[in-house]
Design an enzyme around this catalytic site. Structure first.
Site, PDB file in Angstrom:
ATOM      1  N   ALA A 119       3.797 -14.450  11.589  1.00  0.00           N
ATOM      2  CA  ALA A 119       5.209 -14.627  11.255  1.00  0.00           C
ATOM      3  C   ALA A 119       5.455 -15.017   9.808  1.00  0.00           C
ATOM      4  CB  ALA A 119       5.819 -15.686  12.175  1.00  0.00           C
ATOM      5  N   LYS A 125       8.770 -11.149   7.574  1.00  0.00           N
ATOM      6  CA  LYS A 125       9.951 -11.665   6.885  1.00  0.00           C
ATOM      7  C   LYS A 125      10.916 -10.556   6.459  1.00  0.00           C
ATOM      8  CE  LYS A 125       7.403 -14.101   3.970  1.00  0.00           C
ATOM      9  NZ  LYS A 125       6.991 -15.025   2.878  1.00  0.00           N
ATOM     10  N   LYS A 255      -0.010  -0.223  12.088  1.00  0.00           N
ATOM     11  CA  LYS A 255      -1.049   0.515  11.395  1.00  0.00           C
ATOM     12  C   LYS A 255      -1.615  -0.344  10.262  1.00  0.00           C
ATOM     13  CE  LYS A 255       1.390   3.059   7.771  1.00  0.00           C
ATOM     14  NZ  LYS A 255       0.583   2.676   6.625  1.00  0.00           N
ATOM     15  N   GLY A 288      10.629   6.110  13.947  1.00  0.00           N
ATOM     16  CA  GLY A 288      11.906   5.498  14.288  1.00  0.00           C
ATOM     17  C   GLY A 288      13.021   5.836  13.321  1.00  0.00           C
ATOM     18  N   ASP A 342      -3.061   6.027   4.255  1.00  0.00           N
ATOM     19  CA  ASP A 342      -1.853   5.219   4.279  1.00  0.00           C
ATOM     20  C   ASP A 342      -0.622   6.025   4.681  1.00  0.00           C
ATOM     21  OD1 ASP A 342      -0.622   2.688   3.900  1.00  0.00           O
ATOM     22  OD2 ASP A 342       0.193   3.349   1.985  1.00  0.00           O
ATOM     23  N   HIS A 347       2.053   8.903   9.020  1.00  0.00           N
ATOM     24  CA  HIS A 347       3.467   9.251   8.884  1.00  0.00           C
ATOM     25  C   HIS A 347       3.704  10.765   8.893  1.00  0.00           C
ATOM     26  CE1 HIS A 347       3.996   5.103   8.252  1.00  0.00           C
ATOM     27  NE2 HIS A 347       3.958   5.060   6.942  1.00  0.00           N
TER      28      HIS A 347
END
Length: 600
Positions: A119, A125, A255, A288, A342, A347
């Site tokens: 967290a 954040k 990921k 998403g 990456d 993606h």
């Protein structure tokens, strides 16, 4: 389960529950027995409710503003009291509480406990907590929910709330009650400090969660916003000491999912020692994004597109990702992965699979993921001759000097890690045979964008070919789906310029989302978090899907690293290495984002 079943049990059930509660409040001997108070046996794996039944329940209570219902008052959800007056319920688990008042799992009201592991990190954040607040702001979270932050850092509940509050924002069109909503949301946020591999610390967290669950049917979601090397430690501790014994337990995994086929398979095996496959939600936030989710709707609900979606009409497909900034202090992390791992292997490849899949049997998650896996398994593993890699170097422009990749102090000197890659991939099936799917991803380029570009074939026997001359751009129709920024879908067509002459022009049929829709587009994390809560797996990655993706890229990655192939250098802020243009030219393709009309 139906919402009415939780709130409105039958009269006989109500009477039984009331009688049981009365006996409990009077200290009835039968309810003080060792049978009632004996703890339920621990289980390494939580029993889960079917995702569909939870989703059906959730649809009746989430997003109430959109449905026109009255939002839930903040007073409706308070932290349950540890002491029930004269009730003797203190110390009972949520299961024992439900049994004590005569309710089984199908009758008890549900609650969701969301634990953000890691967290105190940047992802939590900047993305996770703001996404959870956005869902709360839109009344898309269940009525009863609690959010816990978990990390090694020492922090109080108040300190967590102060940290989180700095990154929360409200929808542009609903700012009038922003402060009030933030205050209500932050009251639901708590913190527990502990080690990631400590079952004892997770048992302490479990105790706190039970206090807040207050006898309701407990469902628990763990978001692992942590480095992958501690995924398995957390999965073990959370499963053994922090999972729900009566509801569902789900774990969202960020990921990277390994660095190659071998490490990815080892990670999957490790997670499955403590979790079932349907408990693991592997998140790729690009799935998403609004325009990516719109892909199947654009194709399968518009007759004008579906007949054209094949090798017969499509000449090539381009998937383009570019950023106009470098690693900027994140070079140490990035250097372990590079642009291929990456961006491209996850993606862009996920977008490709959604784009190219056959029509699924239904919109069920498994039917969609089955079709995506078929696409990935039909693809040829990447060959070195079909790939170009690059690395940005220092460049001075307008009196400002931009540092090169290896100028970053966190990057090892002499690093060969690519910050740019272009590749040509092929799908060996009847629909896409021979059609090049060109991927391009890079940092420190001339612009920031993510696009899908579909270039159609030339019109055979075109009556107006003399008017086009040698300009291939004007002769080719192109469908562009701009994922970010300035989300849009536009189709490039050829048409006549008004006047007495026969002059042709290229124009756009443009759907610009900002102009067409006044509502702000939700962040990708909002959609994916809501899906995970509802048990909807359509936009999450299955283990066999992950295996098939790594099989395409692992041989290439090993060859690049074993042969220590040096990347082609390109200036910071440029259009990338020249080799990318030659790669496209090999397939008689011109990159669509490099034409004069695409500079913005």
């Amino acid at each position: 389960m139906a919402l009415s079943a939780a709130k409105c049990p039958s009269s006989s059930s109500s009477a039984a529950a009331a009688a049981a509660a009365a006996r409990l409040s009077l200290g009835h001997p039968s309810l003080r027995s060792s049978t009632l108070l004996r703890p339920f046996p621990n289980s390494a794996r939580a029993r889960r409710l079917p995702s569909r039944s939870f989703k059906n329940w959730n649809l009746s209570v989430v997003c109430k503003q959109e449905a026109g219902a009255v939002p839930v008052s903040s007073s409706a959800e308070e932290t349950p009291s540890k002491n029930v007056e004269n009730g003797g319920l203190f110390g009972l688990s949520s299961e024992e509480y439900g049994h004590a008042i005569g309710l089984d799992a199908s009758e008890r009201e549900s609650t969701v406990s969301i634990t953000v592991v890691g967290a105190s990190g940047d992802l939590a954040k900047k993305k996770i907590f703001p996404a959870l607040f956005a869902l709360y702001y839109e009344d898309c979270l269940p009525k009863h929910f609690t959010i816990f932050g978990y990390a090694r850092s020492k922090m109080t509940d108040a300190e967590l709330r102060t940290m989180v509050s700095k990154t929360l924002t409200c929808r542009i069109d609903k700012r009038e009650n922003c402060s009030e909503k933030m205050e209500q949301f932050l009251k639901r946020c708590f913190y527990h400090s502990g080690q990631y591999d400590s079952e004892e610390n997770f048992a302490e967290l479990d105790k706190k969660l039970k206090e807040h669950e207050g006898g309701r049917l407990p469902n628990r979601l763990f978001y692992l916003s942590i480095p992958p090397n501690i995924f398995i430690d957390v999965a073990k501790s959370a499963s053994r000491s922090g999972s729900s014994k009566d509801g569902w337990t789900r774990v969202i995994v960020e990921k990277p999912f390994g660095q190659d086929s071998q490490s990815s398979a080892a990670l999957t095996r490790g997670l499955k020692q403590y979790l079932e496959e349907d408990q693991i939600f592997r998140i790729d936030h690009y799935l998403g994004k609004e325009l990516v989710e719109n892909l199947s709707i654009l194709r399968f609900s518009n007759l004008v597109f579906e007949p054209l979606w094949s090798r017969q009409y499509i000449r090539n497909v381009q998937l383009i990702f570019s950023e106009d900034f470098g690693t900027e202090g994140r070079g140490g992390y990035f250097d372990n992965y590079g642009i291929i791992r990456d961006i491209m292997q996850n993606h862009l490849l996920q977008i490709l699979a959604l784009f190219a899949m056959e029509t699924p049997v239904s919109m069920d998650a498994e039917d969609i993921r089955n079709e995506k896996v078929k696409v990935l398994r039909s693809m040829k593993p990447l060959q070195l001759e079909d790939v170009v890699i690059g690395q940005y170097k220092s460049h001075t422009k307008g009196g400002v000097t931009y540092p090169g990749y290896t100028d970053d102090k966190t990057v090892p000197k002499g690093s060969l890690t690519p910050t740019f890659a272009a590749a040509a991939l092929f799908i060996d099936n009847a629909r896409w045979d021979g059609v090049p799917f060109l991927m391009k991803a890079g940092k420190a380029l001339h612009t920031r964008r993510t696009e899908i570009r579909v270039q159609f074939r030339h019109v055979p026997g075109n009556l107006y070919k003399r008017s086009f001359g040698t300009d291939l751009d004007r002769a080719t129709n192109e469908l562009v789906i701009r994922v970010q920024p300035n989300e849009a879908i536009y189709l490039k067509i050829n048409n006549k310029i008004p006047g007495l002459g026969m002059r042709l022009d290229r124009s756009n049929l443009n759907l610009l989302y900002a102009s067409r829709y006044s509502k702000e587009i939700p962040d990708a994390y909002e959609r994916l978090l809501l899906d995970a809560i509802e048990g909807e797996r359509r936009l999450f990655i299955r283990s066999d899907e992950l295996d098939a993706a790594w099989e395409l890229f692992t041989p290439l990655l090993k060859e690049l690293e074993e042969r220590k192939i040096a990347p082609e250098l390109y200036p910071y802020g440029s259009r990338g290495p020249v080799g990318a243009h030659y790669l496209a030219a090999n397939y008689n393709v011109r990159w669509g984002d490099l034409s004069a009309s695409e500079t913005t």
